[in-house]
Design a protein around this motif. Structure first.
Motif, short mmCIF file in Angstrom:
data_model
loop_
_atom_site.label_atom_id
_atom_site.label_comp_id
_atom_site.label_asym_id
_atom_site.label_seq_id
_atom_site.Cartn_x
_atom_site.Cartn_y
_atom_site.Cartn_z
N SER A 48 0.85 -1.18 0.00
CA SER A 48 0.00 0.00 0.00
C SER A 48 0.89 1.24 0.00
O SER A 48 2.11 1.14 0.15
CB SER A 48 -0.93 0.01 1.22
OG SER A 48 -0.16 0.11 2.43
N TYR A 85 -0.82 6.57 9.86
CA TYR A 85 -1.37 5.65 8.87
C TYR A 85 -1.84 4.36 9.51
O TYR A 85 -2.92 3.85 9.21
CB TYR A 85 -0.30 5.36 7.81
CG TYR A 85 -0.76 4.47 6.68
CD1 TYR A 85 -1.75 4.87 5.80
CD2 TYR A 85 -0.17 3.21 6.49
CE1 TYR A 85 -2.16 4.06 4.76
CE2 TYR A 85 -0.58 2.40 5.45
CZ TYR A 85 -1.57 2.82 4.58
OH TYR A 85 -1.98 2.01 3.55
N GLY A 89 -5.37 5.63 9.88
CA GLY A 89 -5.66 5.56 8.46
C GLY A 89 -5.93 4.17 7.94
O GLY A 89 -6.29 3.25 8.70
N HIS A 90 -5.75 3.98 6.62
CA HIS A 90 -6.01 2.69 5.98
C HIS A 90 -5.11 1.59 6.54
O HIS A 90 -5.48 0.41 6.54
CB HIS A 90 -5.82 2.82 4.48
CG HIS A 90 -5.99 1.54 3.72
ND1 HIS A 90 -7.17 0.82 3.74
CD2 HIS A 90 -5.11 0.83 2.95
CE1 HIS A 90 -7.02 -0.27 3.00
NE2 HIS A 90 -5.79 -0.28 2.52
N LYS A 92 -4.54 0.92 9.48
CA LYS A 92 -5.21 0.27 10.61
C LYS A 92 -6.04 -0.92 10.13
O LYS A 92 -6.08 -1.97 10.79
CB LYS A 92 -6.11 1.28 11.33
CG LYS A 92 -6.78 0.77 12.58
CD LYS A 92 -7.57 1.88 13.27
CE LYS A 92 -8.22 1.38 14.56
NZ LYS A 92 -8.98 2.47 15.25
N ASP A 93 -6.69 -0.76 8.97
CA ASP A 93 -7.48 -1.85 8.40
C ASP A 93 -6.57 -2.98 7.91
O ASP A 93 -6.94 -4.16 7.99
CB ASP A 93 -8.32 -1.33 7.24
CG ASP A 93 -9.36 -0.32 7.69
OD1 ASP A 93 -9.87 -0.45 8.82
OD2 ASP A 93 -9.65 0.62 6.91
#
Length: 206
Positions: A48, A85, A89-90, A92-93
């Motif tokens: 990512s 992040y 942010g993403h 974490k997902d």
């Protein structure tokens, strides 16, 4: 993987941030065997990009008058950007997909990009329940060799294996590069049932 960071050193550099960035990197090379069977197996992998971070970390060829070598950028904002992040942010997902919070925490092998980067990422994992010394192998590798770029993760793995301290059934690996890009993977023990598994051993980096 091979990293020859010294070929990018600018001995006439006077910018403090760029001088610090240069001082963190070192030369190194390492390899790994990927086979159909083995003690570890990949179960997840991915990549990512941290949003709006393209200017924080990079290496560009000489493009301006008077430049003769690649120009390296490693901003002090990389660390807080990674922390934000992965905590808000993403990222974490992404972490939620790498482990089950109801199960034992996996071992960690995190890219030693620098002390601030390791501290920031370590804070994220500590807040999620990992022990304070979960990244010790990464800190030790950085202290001994510096940031070895593309070869760094293999040095961290070799460090952990040589310490004979990976008793967990899973291992999360994570590396960072220009972009700021994030590469991650999950490895699991594959050759023995859980009750028979013992810590692995391996020779340390050359």
């Amino acid at each position: 993987a091979c990293e020859v960071a010294t070929t990018h050193y600018d001995w006439n550099q006077t910018d403090t941030e760029k001088m610090i960035a240069q001082s963190l990197f070192a030369d190194g090379a390492a390899s790994i065997i990927v086979a159909k069977e083995g003690v570890w197996r990949y179960t997840q992998s991915g990549s990512s990009i941290v949003p709006n971070s393209g200017h924080l970390l990079g290496l560009r060829p000489p493009m301006e008058e008077g430049e003769t070598i690649y120009s390296m950028t490693l901003s002090k904002l990389v660390s807080p950007s990674l922390y934000a992040y992965f905590s808000k942010g993403h990222g974490k997902d992404i972490l939620k997909k790498l482990y089950n919070p109801r199960q034992a925490k996996p071992a960690l092998a995190i890219h030693p990009g620098g002390p601030r980067i390791l501290e920031a990422v370590g804070d994220v994992f500590f807040e999620l329940g990992w022990p304070e010394d979960a990244l010790q192998g990464s800190f030790d590798t950085f202290g001994q060799f510096g940031n070895l770029g593309s070869a760094a993760m293999l040095f961290v793995l070799a460090n952990r294996l040589s310490q004979n301290d990976i008793t967990e059934d899973k291992l999360i690996t994570m590396a960072f590069g220009p972009g700021v890009t994030v590469e991650y993977a999950v490895l699991e023990h594959a050759s023995l049932p859980p009750k028979q598994r013992k810590p692995l051993t391996a020779a340390g980096p050359p």
